[in-house]
Design an enzyme around this catalytic site. Structure first.
Site, short mmCIF file in Angstrom:
data_model
loop_
_atom_site.label_atom_id
_atom_site.label_comp_id
_atom_site.label_asym_id
_atom_site.label_seq_id
_atom_site.Cartn_x
_atom_site.Cartn_y
_atom_site.Cartn_z
N LYS A 17 0.83 -1.21 0.00
CA LYS A 17 0.00 0.00 0.00
C LYS A 17 0.86 1.26 0.00
O LYS A 17 0.67 2.16 -0.81
CB LYS A 17 -0.90 0.05 1.24
CG LYS A 17 -1.97 -1.02 1.28
CD LYS A 17 -2.98 -0.74 2.38
CE LYS A 17 -2.38 -0.73 3.78
NZ LYS A 17 -1.87 -2.03 4.23
N ARG A 90 -9.63 1.50 8.86
CA ARG A 90 -9.13 0.14 9.05
C ARG A 90 -10.12 -0.72 9.84
O ARG A 90 -9.83 -1.85 10.17
CB ARG A 90 -7.84 0.21 9.84
CG ARG A 90 -6.63 -0.21 9.00
CD ARG A 90 -5.41 -0.03 9.86
NE ARG A 90 -4.33 -0.83 9.43
CZ ARG A 90 -3.17 -0.34 8.98
NH1 ARG A 90 -3.00 0.95 8.85
NH2 ARG A 90 -2.20 -1.16 8.66
N ARG A 128 11.54 -6.25 4.59
CA ARG A 128 11.24 -4.83 4.48
C ARG A 128 12.22 -3.98 5.27
O ARG A 128 12.61 -4.31 6.39
CB ARG A 128 9.84 -4.63 5.03
CG ARG A 128 9.31 -3.25 4.90
CD ARG A 128 8.08 -3.19 5.74
NE ARG A 128 6.91 -2.92 4.97
CZ ARG A 128 5.67 -2.98 5.47
NH1 ARG A 128 5.47 -3.34 6.69
NH2 ARG A 128 4.64 -2.71 4.75
N ARG A 160 11.27 -2.18 10.80
CA ARG A 160 10.21 -1.72 11.69
C ARG A 160 10.04 -2.67 12.86
O ARG A 160 10.15 -3.88 12.68
CB ARG A 160 8.89 -1.62 10.90
CG ARG A 160 8.68 -0.23 10.34
CD ARG A 160 7.53 -0.19 9.41
NE ARG A 160 6.27 -0.70 9.97
CZ ARG A 160 5.11 -0.59 9.36
NH1 ARG A 160 5.04 -0.01 8.18
NH2 ARG A 160 4.03 -1.07 9.90
N ARG A 171 -0.94 -8.89 13.05
CA ARG A 171 -1.42 -7.87 12.09
C ARG A 171 -2.28 -8.50 11.00
O ARG A 171 -3.26 -7.91 10.55
CB ARG A 171 -0.23 -7.11 11.49
CG ARG A 171 0.42 -6.19 12.54
CD ARG A 171 1.76 -5.66 12.06
NE ARG A 171 1.61 -4.79 10.93
CZ ARG A 171 2.60 -4.51 10.07
NH1 ARG A 171 3.79 -5.05 10.24
NH2 ARG A 171 2.40 -3.71 9.07
P1 AMP Z 1 0.86 0.78 8.84
O1 AMP Z 1 2.06 1.65 8.73
O2 AMP Z 1 -0.29 1.25 7.98
O3 AMP Z 1 1.16 -0.68 8.64
O4 AMP Z 1 0.33 0.93 10.37
C1 AMP Z 1 1.14 0.57 11.45
C2 AMP Z 1 0.32 0.47 12.72
O5 AMP Z 1 -0.29 1.73 13.04
C3 AMP Z 1 -0.84 -0.51 12.70
O6 AMP Z 1 -0.43 -1.85 12.93
C4 AMP Z 1 -1.71 0.03 13.84
O7 AMP Z 1 -1.18 -0.28 15.11
C5 AMP Z 1 -1.57 1.54 13.65
N1 AMP Z 1 -2.61 2.07 12.71
C6 AMP Z 1 -2.42 2.48 11.44
N2 AMP Z 1 -3.58 2.91 10.90
C7 AMP Z 1 -4.53 2.76 11.86
C8 AMP Z 1 -5.93 3.02 11.91
N3 AMP Z 1 -6.61 3.52 10.86
N4 AMP Z 1 -6.58 2.75 13.06
C9 AMP Z 1 -5.94 2.23 14.14
N5 AMP Z 1 -4.62 1.97 14.15
C10 AMP Z 1 -3.91 2.22 13.02
#
Ligand code: AMP
Length: 216
Positions: A17, A90, A128, A160, A171
């Protein structure tokens, strides 16, 4: 005035994404709004939001909605450009709130699903490497020009903290239980144009397919 476009990206962790959003941004000057990126910065800066969010992000769970929803709606409201939402909504709760928010605003709304089977995800996330500036690389699939360094800003790349196997499993579970239901939610609502691409081919191919479908 031309109607603003908004693209909601949906896909499991590691589906590309962020990478695909970045390519669209480079081509079309979209504004990429990513709660994940925003939260990681808050955590690095040890702000109040960062301190509350850290345990959730580290363990792969969604943070409580109040930590992201208002901030994201504010950013959407104030964006002058077309928007890509990379990681928001999400959950169904977040999608309902966003849907209400759209009722008073004329956006051209797209939902873009990047489909990658769960079995491919471990490999993708394991390789990654990312930079604090937001760029994401992969040791095999998308390596930086200089080993270990960001092409864009030269900083040292990091793994990360939510890339460990147990966290990846969490996740994926969160995606299946809380985010995947959004696909049905948006397919039912005809005011969102639904686009699905296979996320398995190489990055450029996926980008070309996305671009073509968005421009059709
Ligand atoms: P990402 O970088 O999109 O993979 O997001 C990393 C982490 O941020 C996720 O595993 C969640 O803990 C938190 N996160 C990201 N977007 C959301 C969202 N819309 N609602 C709640 N937690 C989020």
């Amino acid at each position: 005035m031309k109607q603003k476009r908004i693209i909601i990206l949906i896909g499991p962790p590691g589906s590309g994404k962020g990478t695909q959003a970045d390519l669209l941004v480079q081509k079309n000057k979209y504004n990429q709004l990513s709660p994940g990126m925003m939260l990681r910065e808050e955590i690095r800066n040890k702000t109040a939001i960062g301190r509350q969010a850290a345990p959730y992000v580290k363990s792969g769970k969604l943070v409580p909605g109040n930590l992201v929803v208002e901030i994201m709606l504010g950013k959407i409201k104030h964006s002058r450009r077309n928007i890509i939402l990379d990681g928001f909504p999400r959950s169904l709760d977040q999608a309902e709130i966003l849907d209400k928010f759209f009722k008073a605003r004329a956006f051209l709304k797209y939902v873009l699903e990047i489909d990658v089977p769960n079995s491919d995800i471990y490999k993708r996330i394991g390789g990654r490497r990312s930079c604090n500036c937001g760029k994401v690389y992969h040791l095999e699939l998308n390596p930086p020009k200089k080993r270990g360094l960001c092409d864009a800003c030269g900083a040292k790349l990091k793994t990360r903290s939510d890339s460990k196997e147990a966290v990846i499993r969490e996740r994926i579970g969160v995606y299946d239980n809380q985010t995947r239901p959004l696909i049905k939610f948006y397919k039912k609502r005809k005011e969102y144009e639904y686009i699905k691409v296979d996320g398995r081919p190489e990055i450029k191919k996926v980008h070309e397919r996305i671009y073509k479908k968005l421009m059709d």
